[in-house]
Design an enzyme around this catalytic site. Structure first.
Site, PDB file in Angstrom:
ATOM      1  N   ASP A 333      26.601-137.479 -11.261  1.00 49.46           N
ATOM      2  CA  ASP A 333      25.312-136.900 -11.635  1.00 49.46           C
ATOM      3  C   ASP A 333      25.495-135.594 -12.417  1.00 49.46           C
ATOM      4  O   ASP A 333      24.900-135.397 -13.478  1.00 49.46           O
ATOM      5  CB  ASP A 333      24.491-136.645 -10.365  1.00 49.46           C
ATOM      6  CG  ASP A 333      23.015-136.954 -10.568  1.00 49.46           C
ATOM      7  OD1 ASP A 333      22.688-137.574 -11.596  1.00 49.46           O
ATOM      8  OD2 ASP A 333      22.203-136.598  -9.703  1.00 49.46           O
ATOM      9  N   ASP A 393      18.424-141.050  -6.225  1.00 57.31           N
ATOM     10  CA  ASP A 393      18.207-139.867  -5.398  1.00 57.31           C
ATOM     11  C   ASP A 393      17.551-140.216  -4.067  1.00 57.31           C
ATOM     12  O   ASP A 393      17.459-139.373  -3.175  1.00 57.31           O
ATOM     13  CB  ASP A 393      17.333-138.857  -6.155  1.00 57.31           C
ATOM     14  CG  ASP A 393      17.989-138.409  -7.449  1.00 57.31           C
ATOM     15  OD1 ASP A 393      19.230-138.294  -7.465  1.00 57.31           O
ATOM     16  OD2 ASP A 393      17.274-138.191  -8.445  1.00 57.31           O
TER      17      ASP A 393
END
Length: 482
Positions: A333, A393
């Site tokens: 990420d 997420d």
């Protein structure tokens, strides 16, 4: 958009007048726009998109006097167009662009006499303006300050925490049924046939992260083709996930269990109707996915079902695998958000480009929870009218929450791991939103969610003196008895 963002407020000539706002890009070093409509001055719009206004001879004399003029971008500079428009008596210059909006920059020192407001607008918005408001349109420009906080984040927060908590709890229910089946030889074979879990080992975790990296890079370079593959996969996977979620609820209802026989198999009639409903929901979303007024609700329902089913189905065998998965995806990420701008030619983040649709592609990846922004601002029109949270997420920390819940079931620890990790996830989400509000730019949520959940789970295991068991996982559960 790395530029000064503003709003073009357009009003039609009907009674009552129909109004609509559009995104503009302007240079605040050239002109200062009002902060609200209270101080804004309206001008009649003159559509001259048949010309690029690079020469005074292109427009008939007197046509631009006291008007807001819109022309096409062309090859000459913005300030050259502005000087011609100003000398012709125009009050405002709008430059329509068919490509993606970019910053307005020219050498202002050579055009000190130009005081005309100049703004860049999408050509499609000019077309939409005529369709919605008619040919007689009055416009003005203003640039309201950015809101400190958008309340759509509260909705995103509730959806994310609810999904993670429910997915973890569902995984724990499935684990309890598995353990009861282990203790009952008569149920063991039946339960094994029903079991749909997929267990991740450290090797498969690494392979999964590599696939994610490759897929993201492929999307960056071949987005306009692969986006339809992702949409098709999402429709199929979300329909199956919605079916699994609703079937689990319907299974607890003791009525309406009539069955039909087909090909030597029996199936409940209500499940046939449920399957048809789930397929129809996915098809309706696929057809109307670009309808911003309500399609986001259906996408969020399908997305929540997808995340719930993924968290319940994908099983982490131990805390070691959780650490490897969350750690690698955290690096993934951060790298694709913060590091790739130093690598790409246009200085853009690969993650942000893919999420927004490279090169202004109208098709968006359906791998996010979307909630319309509730605070009105230029950023809402120019950038993204929705607050977004990626499925990753939710799913990635959700797998750790699910492991904590299963560990609670295996050790009969009164849900202490599950509750602690869920609270840690909520704290990580709040921290993400705080940093987002302070920095005014997109954040890799895993940067805050992963440390919060991993550290909290480790502290609970250390405090309860169960770190060895927690790290190695369920190899000791064979002796479990109901």
């Amino acid at each position: 958009v790395a530029a000064d963002e503003g709003i073009l407020h357009a009003s039609g000539s009907g009674v009552p007048p129909v109004t609509k706002d559009y995104c503009i890009i302007y240079n605040s070093n050239w002109v200062s726009l009002p902060k609200s409509l209270d101080n804004a001055t309206f001008s009649t719009l003159e559509n001259l998109t048949s010309t690029v206004l690079c020469s005074p001879s292109e427009v008939p004399s007197g046509l631009m006097k006291d008007k807001a003029v819109v022309v096409m971008r062309g090859n000459c500079t913005f300030l050259e167009k502005a000087r011609i428009a100003q000398n012709s008596g125009a009050k405002m210059l709008l430059i329509a662009s068919k490509s993606r909006l970019s910053a307005i920059s020219d050498n202002k020192t050579d055009f000190e006499d130009v005081t005309l407001p100049v703004a860049l607008i999408r050509y499609n918005d000019i077309v939409d303006m005529q369709l919605v408001l008619g040919n007689e349109v009055n416009v003005t420009l203003y640039s309201p300050p950015l809101p400190e906080f958008d309340y759509s984040m509260v909705v995103i927060f509730l959806i994310a925490v609810f999904t993670v908590a429910l997915g973890g709890y569902w995984s724990g229910v499935a684990e309890l049924e598995n353990l009861k089946a282990v203790a009952s030889p008569g149920e063991r074979e039946t339960r094994r046939k029903k079991e749909e879990n997929v267990t991740f080992t450290p090797v498969t975790v690494i392979l999964f992260v590599v696939i994610c990296c490759v897929m993201l890079v492929l999307l960056y370079f071949f987005y306009k083709w692969l986006v339809y593959v992702i949409i098709s996969v999402f429709c199929l996977a979300s329909a199956m996930s919605l079916y699994n979620c609703l079937a689990a609820l319907i299974g607890e209802i003791p009525i309406g269990q009539c069955r039909v026989t087909c090909c030597n198999k029996t199936i409940e009639v209500r499940l046939i109707f449920l399957a048809a409903f789930c397929i129809a929901a996915a098809v309706v979303w696929a057809v109307f996915r670009n309808e911003d007024r309500w399609a986001w609700i259906l996408q969020d329902i399908l997305g929540v079902a997808f995340c719930l089913n993924f968290i319940k189905t994908l099983k982490m065998p131990n805390f070691k695998s959780c650490v490897i998965l969350l750690g690698l995806l955290l690096l993934y990420d951060v790298f694709f958000v913060f590091i790739t701008p130093f690598i790409t030619k246009n200085g853009a983040s690969i993650m942000v480009e893919v999420a927004a649709g490279p090169f202004g592609n109208s098709e968006k990846l359906p791998v996010v929870i979307r909630v319309p922004r509730l605070e009105h601002s230029a950023s809402t029109l120019c950038d993204l009218p929705f607050s977004l949270l990626g499925f990753g997420d939710i799913i990635v920390p959700g797998l750790l929450v699910a492991y904590c819940r299963r560990f609670d079931v295996q050790t009969r620890s009164s849900s202490v791991y599950y509750i602690s990790c869920t609270i840690a996830y909520a704290v990580g989400m709040v921290l993400t939103f705080v940093v987002l509000a302070l920095m005014k730019m997109g954040q890799p949520a895993l940067l805050y969610l992963v440390p919060c959940t991993l550290i909290t789970s480790s502290l609970v295991a250390w405090r309860r003196k169960e770190m060895k068991k927690f790290w190695k996982g369920s190899s000791y559960q064979v002796g479990w008895m109901p």
